[in-house]
Design an enzyme around this catalytic site. Structure first.
Site, short mmCIF file in Angstrom:
data_model
loop_
_atom_site.label_atom_id
_atom_site.label_comp_id
_atom_site.label_asym_id
_atom_site.label_seq_id
_atom_site.Cartn_x
_atom_site.Cartn_y
_atom_site.Cartn_z
N ASN A 197 0.86 -1.18 0.00
CA ASN A 197 0.00 0.00 0.00
C ASN A 197 0.89 1.23 0.00
OD1 ASN A 197 -1.80 2.05 0.53
ND2 ASN A 197 -2.47 1.26 2.52
N TRP A 198 0.97 1.86 -1.17
CA TRP A 198 1.89 3.00 -1.31
C TRP A 198 1.34 4.27 -0.66
CZ3 TRP A 198 3.66 2.58 -7.20
CH2 TRP A 198 4.27 1.32 -7.39
N LYS A 199 0.08 4.24 -0.27
CA LYS A 199 -0.58 5.38 0.39
C LYS A 199 -0.38 6.66 -0.45
CE LYS A 199 -0.20 2.98 4.74
NZ LYS A 199 -0.05 3.03 6.19
N HIS A 221 -9.47 0.47 5.15
CA HIS A 221 -8.17 0.71 5.78
C HIS A 221 -8.34 1.67 6.96
CE1 HIS A 221 -4.09 2.09 6.46
NE2 HIS A 221 -3.71 0.96 5.90
N GLU A 256 -6.71 4.11 8.00
CA GLU A 256 -6.53 5.54 7.69
C GLU A 256 -7.78 6.13 7.03
OE1 GLU A 256 -2.78 5.15 5.69
OE2 GLU A 256 -1.88 4.59 7.62
N GLU A 267 -5.01 -5.45 10.88
CA GLU A 267 -4.02 -4.39 11.07
C GLU A 267 -4.30 -3.65 12.36
OE1 GLU A 267 -2.13 -3.11 7.18
OE2 GLU A 267 -4.04 -2.08 7.23
N GLY A 285 2.56 2.12 10.80
CA GLY A 285 3.43 3.27 10.61
C GLY A 285 4.17 3.69 11.87
N SER A 312 3.69 -2.24 10.35
CA SER A 312 5.15 -2.25 10.50
C SER A 312 5.79 -3.58 10.13
CB SER A 312 5.55 -1.82 11.93
OG SER A 312 5.08 -0.51 12.19
N GLY A 353 2.92 -1.16 4.33
CA GLY A 353 2.89 0.26 3.97
C GLY A 353 4.28 0.76 3.65
N GLY A 354 4.93 1.34 4.67
CA GLY A 354 6.24 1.98 4.47
C GLY A 354 7.24 1.16 3.68
P1 PGA Z 1 3.02 0.20 7.68
O1 PGA Z 1 1.52 0.33 7.10
O2 PGA Z 1 3.62 -1.05 7.08
O3 PGA Z 1 3.72 1.46 7.24
O4 PGA Z 1 2.89 0.09 9.16
C1 PGA Z 1 0.71 -0.80 7.04
C2 PGA Z 1 -0.61 -0.47 6.41
O5 PGA Z 1 -1.15 0.61 6.64
O6 PGA Z 1 -1.15 -1.29 5.64
#
Ligand code: PGA
Length: 251
Positions: A7-9, A93, A95, A165, A171, A211, A232-233
């Protein structure tokens, strides 16, 4: 087969997205040990999809609007995403839930829209730190699941993937321990069994997200109820994402 999502957000620009896609095509384009799907920003979906077309890396969108069309400024509908080359979508998600106000009911509408228009959904669920510390994790996950899955049969859900999650791990650099994740995944699978039957629940892939990095992926993937990761990251670096997909392949 395990499945890893990237997930490149809201990161990068057109050039960096195309570069990342091209790098992933080289490192994972003919990799079949685990399924890999990337979720670029919608603005670059078409270009990323073109870079990855014909490879084994799938492409999805990070969110869809519940309705197919209409006067919903900035909305991206499931049929629009599909026509631009997406085959997957994230739904719910954390977010989206936190920053855009997606309620459980809204998430359910989006899940229905994805299924109706042939996008394969990754449904995200997870508790906040406060909810975990007050012993409400299982109740929160059940509420999120029950609202999203209400009225849907195993046949309708088809290729549904779940992503567990914990919000406190996204994050933050804090990962759920493999024991915490395994225990929660097992309870989610048991709950799905009670609603949708044993065969569906056993085949259901449940990703862990929060993470996930190259150094912790293998021990998470080794847990029996963890069937992949939502990243994510670390998905913004081709080397890191590739190494997580490879870790998921070995299990
Ligand atoms: P993260 O994000 O790996 O940066 O913690 C995970 C996600 O939101 O899917």
């Amino acid at each position: 087969m395990n499945i890893v999502g990237g997930n490149w957000k809201m990161n990068g620009d057109l050039a960096s997205s195309e570069t990342l896609a091209a790098e992933l095509r080289r490192s994972l384009g003919s990799h079949h040990g685990a399924e890999a799907v990337v979720f670029p920003p919608a603005a670059f979906l078409v270009q990323v999809q073109r870079k990855l077309a014909g490879s084994s890396v799938g492409v999805g969108v990070q969110d869809i609007h519940p309705y197919a069309k209409g006067a919903y400024t900035s909305g991206i509908s499931a049929p629009m995403a599909a026509s631009a080359g997406a085959t997957w979508t994230l739904v719910g998600h954390s977010e989206r839930r936190t920053w855009f106000g997606d309620s459980d009911a809204r998430v359910a509408e989006k899940l229905h829209a994805a299924l109706e228009h042939g996008l394969k959904p990754i449904l995200c669920i997870g508790e906040t730190l406060d909810e975990r510390q007050s012993g409400r994790t299982v109740d929160v996950l059940r509420r999120q699941l029950d609202t999203a899955l209400d009225g849907l049969t195993a046949a309708a859900l088809g290729d549904l993937v779940l992503a567990y999650e914990p919000v406190w791990a996204i994050g933050t650099g804090v990962t759920a321990s493999p024991q915490q994740a395994q225990e929660t995944h097992a309870s989610v699978r048991a709950h799905v069994t009670s609603g949708l039957g044993d065969a569906f629940a056993r085949a259901l892939r449940i990703q862990y997200g929060g993470s996930v990095k190259p150094h912790n992926a293998a021990e998470l993937m080794a847990c029996p109820d963890i069937d992949g990761a939502l990243v994510g990251g670390a998905s913004l670096k081709a080397l890191d994402f590739t190494s997580i997909v490879r870790a998921a392949s070995k299990q």
